[in-house]
Design a protein around this motif. Structure first.
Motif, PDB file in Angstrom:
ATOM      1  N   GLU A  16       0.840  -1.116  -0.022  1.00 38.08           N
ATOM      2  CA  GLU A  16      -0.023  -0.110  -0.017  1.00 38.08           C
ATOM      3  C   GLU A  16       0.904   1.591  -0.099  1.00 38.08           C
ATOM      4  O   GLU A  16       0.237   2.481  -0.059  1.00 38.08           O
ATOM      5  CB  GLU A  16      -0.991   0.112   1.243  1.00 38.08           C
ATOM      6  N   ASP A 100     -12.674   8.633   3.455  1.00 38.47           N
ATOM      7  CA  ASP A 100     -11.824   7.736   4.137  1.00 38.47           C
ATOM      8  C   ASP A 100     -12.339   6.360   4.134  1.00 38.47           C
ATOM      9  O   ASP A 100     -11.458   5.420   3.961  1.00 38.47           O
ATOM     10  CB  ASP A 100     -11.854   8.171   5.664  1.00 38.47           C
ATOM     11  N   ARG A 103     -11.094   4.939   0.769  1.00 34.95           N
ATOM     12  CA  ARG A 103      -9.743   4.701   0.671  1.00 34.95           C
ATOM     13  C   ARG A 103      -9.423   3.261   1.295  1.00 34.95           C
ATOM     14  O   ARG A 103      -8.683   2.414   0.693  1.00 34.95           O
ATOM     15  CB  ARG A 103      -9.042   5.698   1.568  1.00 34.95           C
ATOM     16  N   ARG A 104     -10.181   3.128   2.382  1.00 34.73           N
ATOM     17  CA  ARG A 104     -10.171   1.529   3.134  1.00 34.73           C
ATOM     18  C   ARG A 104     -10.677   0.722   1.945  1.00 34.73           C
ATOM     19  O   ARG A 104     -10.035  -0.403   1.853  1.00 34.73           O
ATOM     20  CB  ARG A 104     -10.791   1.540   4.379  1.00 34.73           C
ATOM     21  N   VAL A 107      -8.051  -0.035  -0.606  1.00 30.41           N
ATOM     22  CA  VAL A 107      -6.885  -0.859  -0.145  1.00 30.41           C
ATOM     23  C   VAL A 107      -7.483  -2.463  -0.329  1.00 30.41           C
ATOM     24  O   VAL A 107      -6.577  -3.413  -0.739  1.00 30.41           O
ATOM     25  CB  VAL A 107      -6.518  -0.579   1.148  1.00 30.41           C
ATOM     26  N   ALA A 164     -16.816  -0.343   5.707  1.00 25.00           N
ATOM     27  CA  ALA A 164     -15.373   0.144   6.010  1.00 25.00           C
ATOM     28  C   ALA A 164     -15.322   0.722   7.247  1.00 25.00           C
ATOM     29  O   ALA A 164     -14.290   1.282   7.802  1.00 25.00           O
ATOM     30  CB  ALA A 164     -15.017   1.417   5.082  1.00 25.00           C
ATOM     31  N   ASP A 166     -14.789  -0.009  11.190  1.00 30.00           N
ATOM     32  CA  ASP A 166     -14.718  -1.140  11.742  1.00 30.00           C
ATOM     33  C   ASP A 166     -15.767  -1.388  12.825  1.00 30.00           C
ATOM     34  O   ASP A 166     -16.130  -2.733  13.122  1.00 30.00           O
ATOM     35  CB  ASP A 166     -13.220  -0.743  12.402  1.00 30.00           C
ATOM     36  N   THR A 182     -14.381  -9.235   6.960  1.00 33.09           N
ATOM     37  CA  THR A 182     -13.470  -8.049   6.734  1.00 33.09           C
ATOM     38  C   THR A 182     -13.731  -7.548   5.501  1.00 33.09           C
ATOM     39  O   THR A 182     -14.450  -8.227   4.445  1.00 33.09           O
ATOM     40  CB  THR A 182     -11.858  -8.644   6.756  1.00 33.09           C
TER      41      THR A 182
END
Length: 355
Positions: A16, A100, A103-104, A107, A164, A166, A182
């Protein structure tokens, strides 16, 4: 996943990374060569591969949002990389939490595409003539509208931005009694539905018959099966033939769960091999020994993957427990699940032209 190093200084870097933390070189992932590349910035639109001298590259347009570190050949007429061009819908990025979350999500999606590319699986982007494209919608929950459901439909994978978060994802995992949930797991599961269509349905009746013999008849009513699962749960003996409780819900979900676990295995074993891991506990018999010195993406016999996977999971689960954490891999691979994994492995190799 491989272990990568910076071309400029030799520092170990993560998949990453967009900058080397030692020498500050600009970094990007080149999907064509499956390697992290250190680049010299010539101007805003042109980069030079430091290792190969005059090779010209450019950043994916989504690097502007710090959401992608993949590279394109400078001559490529598109502005999006091999993975980002599959996005149909992204959230409103003017709202910080959406950016945000996206972006997760990116990844995790990039790790999905790493495995797709390493296994040489077909993944046509939107607009490909004559092919069911692989497409993604990443959607925020509307304030007064229906809940966004993560799922797959005819090549379109929809993912709720809540996945995304958590805290929200963990709350859902506990509420549904799931041992594992996940972002990457979602991607691997949902893309499994896409590849069932590509590798089984589109292959014709003989392949459908072989698949049904292992996973069951997918013509069974899905809505009824879903309701029955949420009303009654999985059968008590579900572990005998299924990799997860949810896999018992419907043959399509059994396939997708098993497919996701296949991706878990090949990616994790490549990473373990990159670190030169060897499992050799001081126990009599040697049944839990494994030398991970092979590329799981290229292995012909699935038993070589499974024989290395089981000792590795015993080891990492034990390490997690020593830290007071849940098992990294809280699943059991039975004989019936091994047979399903072998079937998927054979299909993947055939799709890549290796069988």
């Amino acid at each position: 996943m491989k272990l990568f190093t910076c071309d400029a200084c030799g520092q170990v870097i993560y998949f990453e990374n967009s900058r080397c933390l030692r020498c500050s070189a600009r970094l990007g992932f080149d999907p064509g060569q499956a390697r992290m590349v250190a680049v010299a910035v010539v101007d805003d639109q042109r980069l030079i591969d430091l290792r190969e001298g005059t090779r010209r590259l450019k950043l994916c347009a989504n690097a502007e949002h710090d959401a992608c570190n993949w590279l394109l050949d400078h001559a490529d007429t598109g502005s999006l990389c091999r993975a980002c061009r599959h996005n149909r819908t992204i959230p409103d990025l003017s709202y910080g939490p959406h950016l945000d979350a996206w972006r997760r999500i990116e990844v995790a999606k990039k790790r999905l595409f790493y495995t797709i590319l390493r296994l040489r699986l077909p993944a046509p982007p939107p607009g490909t003539p004559g092919a069911e494209a692989l497409v993604f919608d990443f959607l925020a929950e509307p304030p007064h509208g229906p809940k966004v459901m993560t799922g797959h439909d005819k090549g379109l994978i929809t993912l709720s931005l809540d996945e995304a978060d958590d805290a929200k994802r963990e709350s859902t995992r506990i509420r549904l009694g799931e041992p594992y949930r996940t972002l990457l797991g979602h991607f691997r599961h949902e893309v499994g539905h896409y590849y069932w269509a590509r590798l089984v349905r589109d292959a014709g009746q003989e392949e459908l018959t072989r698949c049904r013999a292992l996973f069951g008849d997918e013509r069974r009513d899905y809505a009824q099966a879903l309701q029955a699962y949420y009303d009654h749960g999985a059968p008590q003996d579900w572990q005998r033939c299924h990799v997860s409780a949810y896999a018992t819900m419907h043959p399509w979900e059994d396939w997708a769960e098993t497919w996701a676990h296949y991706f878990h295995m090949v990616d994790t074993l490549e990473m373990a091999g990159a670190f030169g891991l060897r499992v050799a506990p001081d126990l009599a018999g040697g049944a839990m020994e494994a030398q991970i010195d092979f590329d799981p993406h290229c292995v012909e016999d699935i038993h070589r993957i499974i024989d290395a996977w089981l000792p590795l999971t015993y080891a990492v689960n034990s390490i997690n427990r020593a830290m007071g954490l849940p098992d990294l891999y809280p699943f059991v691979i039975t004989a019936a699940v091994k047979e399903k994994l072998a079937y998927i492995h054979a299909l993947v190799r055939r799709a890549a032209g290796d069988a």
